[in-house]
Design a protein around this motif. Structure first.
Motif, PDB file in Angstrom:
ATOM      1  N   UNK A  31      11.883 -14.957  26.832  1.00  0.00           N
ATOM      2  CA  UNK A  31      10.757 -15.802  26.430  1.00  0.00           C
ATOM      3  C   UNK A  31       9.983 -16.188  27.685  1.00  0.00           C
ATOM      4  N   UNK A  32       8.688 -15.890  27.692  1.00  0.00           N
ATOM      5  CA  UNK A  32       7.835 -16.118  28.855  1.00  0.00           C
ATOM      6  C   UNK A  32       6.953 -17.343  28.612  1.00  0.00           C
ATOM      7  N   UNK A  33       6.865 -18.210  29.632  1.00  0.00           N
ATOM      8  CA  UNK A  33       6.036 -19.402  29.525  1.00  0.00           C
ATOM      9  C   UNK A  33       5.736 -19.948  30.912  1.00  0.00           C
ATOM     10  N   UNK A  34       4.822 -20.924  30.982  1.00  0.00           N
ATOM     11  CA  UNK A  34       4.550 -21.587  32.256  1.00  0.00           C
ATOM     12  C   UNK A  34       5.641 -22.625  32.511  1.00  0.00           C
TER      13      UNK A  34
ATOM     14  N   UNK B  23      14.790 -17.582  29.381  1.00  0.00           N
ATOM     15  CA  UNK B  23      13.438 -18.139  29.379  1.00  0.00           C
ATOM     16  C   UNK B  23      12.960 -18.320  30.810  1.00  0.00           C
ATOM     17  N   UNK B  24      11.693 -18.004  31.043  1.00  0.00           N
ATOM     18  CA  UNK B  24      11.107 -18.069  32.385  1.00  0.00           C
ATOM     19  C   UNK B  24       9.602 -18.274  32.240  1.00  0.00           C
ATOM     20  N   UNK B  25       9.069 -19.248  32.912  1.00  0.00           N
ATOM     21  CA  UNK B  25       9.512 -20.127  33.959  1.00  0.00           C
ATOM     22  C   UNK B  25       9.930 -21.464  33.331  1.00  0.00           C
TER      23      UNK B  25
ATOM     24  N   UNK C 127      10.258  -9.621  35.383  1.00  0.00           N
ATOM     25  CA  UNK C 127      11.449 -10.192  36.006  1.00  0.00           C
ATOM     26  C   UNK C 127      12.491 -10.564  34.961  1.00  0.00           C
ATOM     27  N   UNK C 128      12.039 -11.170  33.876  1.00  0.00           N
ATOM     28  CA  UNK C 128      12.951 -11.562  32.805  1.00  0.00           C
ATOM     29  C   UNK C 128      13.627 -10.373  32.162  1.00  0.00           C
ATOM     30  N   UNK C 129      12.887  -9.273  32.012  1.00  0.00           N
ATOM     31  CA  UNK C 129      13.456  -8.053  31.454  1.00  0.00           C
ATOM     32  C   UNK C 129      14.581  -7.527  32.344  1.00  0.00           C
TER      33      UNK C 129
END
Length: 348
Positions: A224-227, A140-142, A160-162
């Motif tokens: 998983x992408x998030x703020x 998970x990021x960020x 970046x997560x990928x």
């Protein structure tokens, strides 16, 4: 040889726990040199053997109470600043600390520096997946570097997560999802809606749409992408819920008389297995991804086993050239974008 610069003074149990973890890691990894930054006299009280461990004196300490940016700028002889500077100067391959989170982030940004083309580096961590035979974790990021994010930031976190999931978790074509308040395509605020459209148009990632926080531990995505604000809140909610549930089960077992206590003894191994599965520190620390070198932040309460896991994680990052890989990707991406802008049209 891999060289790791370590803030020996950061964390609730520093320097004892940090040094204990470093010495255990030294015995496990023969190709690694450890640069310990901190107050030499204090460190020497705990250090048993100096083989492949160098102690560099740092008179100042950035405490948990210090304002991060001000402390990094003023305390030039602190363990955090000197360790980060060692990475910038090429004396070490990576830096990590269990100390002041904001100071570690500030040192990473101001001293180590961002990769060209990345607007805001973000923190990425691995979390467990439960009751899924085909998947054991996801990233998970960020999770706290940037409280507010733009759609462009979320797009870059997906890329970046990928990279991180492919090279560190060995995920093939990692499924990328946007954390939202519903799975429908039109869910979320303006930022999330714009990010959704941008992620759909981003090549090189396997975007599968929105995902809700209640489904994260089921393994619905690999990335998983998030703020940073939402990610940090979700991370702490998962951690707190796991602790609370294990506490409730323990209370229920031991408050039901002799029979309950005997049953608890029989189930002890099962409880330990659950606790181990929910412990995300087994994967190491949180990486500030998007910098010119690996910068890793471990939990302030980290003890020796977490320090060892973090060192294992850092070695893998260095040996698999994650940072050069990300840097090359964004350099190529910028070149392609510039070429498309400069390409003459039919009206020229």
């Amino acid at each position: 040889m891999v060289k790791i610069a370590i803030d020996a003074m950061g964390g609730d149990y520093a320097p004892a726990a940090v040094i204990e973890g470093v010495e255990q890691a030294r015995d496990l990894f023969e190709d690694t040199i450890f640069l310990l930054y901190g107050q030499r006299e204090v460190i020497n009280q705990y250090l048993k053997k100096r083989d492949r461990i160098q102690v560099i004196n740092a008179d100042e300490v950035i405490t948990m109470e210090d304002e991060p940016v001000r402390a990094v700028r003023r305390k030039k002889h602190s363990s955090i600043v000197m360790a980060a500077q060692a990475v910038k100067d090429g004396q070490a391959d990576a830096f990590f600390s269990a100390g002041n989170s904001g100071a570690v982030l500030a040192a990473g940004l101001f001293i180590v520096g961002r990769i060209k083309g990345i607007d805001r580096p973000g923190l990425v961590t691995a979390l467990p997946v439960v009751r899924n035979e085909n998947q054991s974790n996801f990233v998970m990021m960020d999770i706290g570097a940037n409280a507010d994010s733009k759609p462009l930031n979320l797009q870059q976190y997906a890329v970046l997560g990928t990279y991180y999931a492919e090279r560190m978790m060995y995920a093939k074509q990692p499924r990328v999802a946007l954390l939202n308040n519903g799975t429908e395509d039109d869910k979320g605020n303006k930022v999330h809606k714009a990010a959704f459209e941008l992620l759909q148009q981003t090549s090189g990632i396997n975007f599968i749409g929105n995902v809700e926080s209640r489904d994260l531990l089921k393994g619905v995505a690999d990335v998983v992408v998030t703020d940073g604000f939402t990610g940090n809140a979700v991370l702490k909610s998962i951690e707190g819920t796991a602790r609370a549930m294990l506490g409730l089960v323990k209370d229920a077992v031991y408050n039901t008389g002799v029979g309950g206590k005997l049953g608890g003894l029989l189930l002890k191994n099962g409880f330990n297995q659950i606790r181990s599965q929910m412990d995300y520190s087994q994967y190491g620390g949180a990486v500030l991804l998007g910098l010119k070198a690996p910068v890793v932040k471990t939990h302030g309460s980290s003890k020796a086993p977490t320090i060892v896991n973090t060192i294992r994680q850092i070695r893998q990052m260095v040996n698999t050239d994650i940072v050069p890989g990300v840097e090359d990707y964004f350099a190529n991406q910028q070149a392609n974008q510039a070429a498309s802008v400069d390409k003459p049209t039919e009206n020229d």
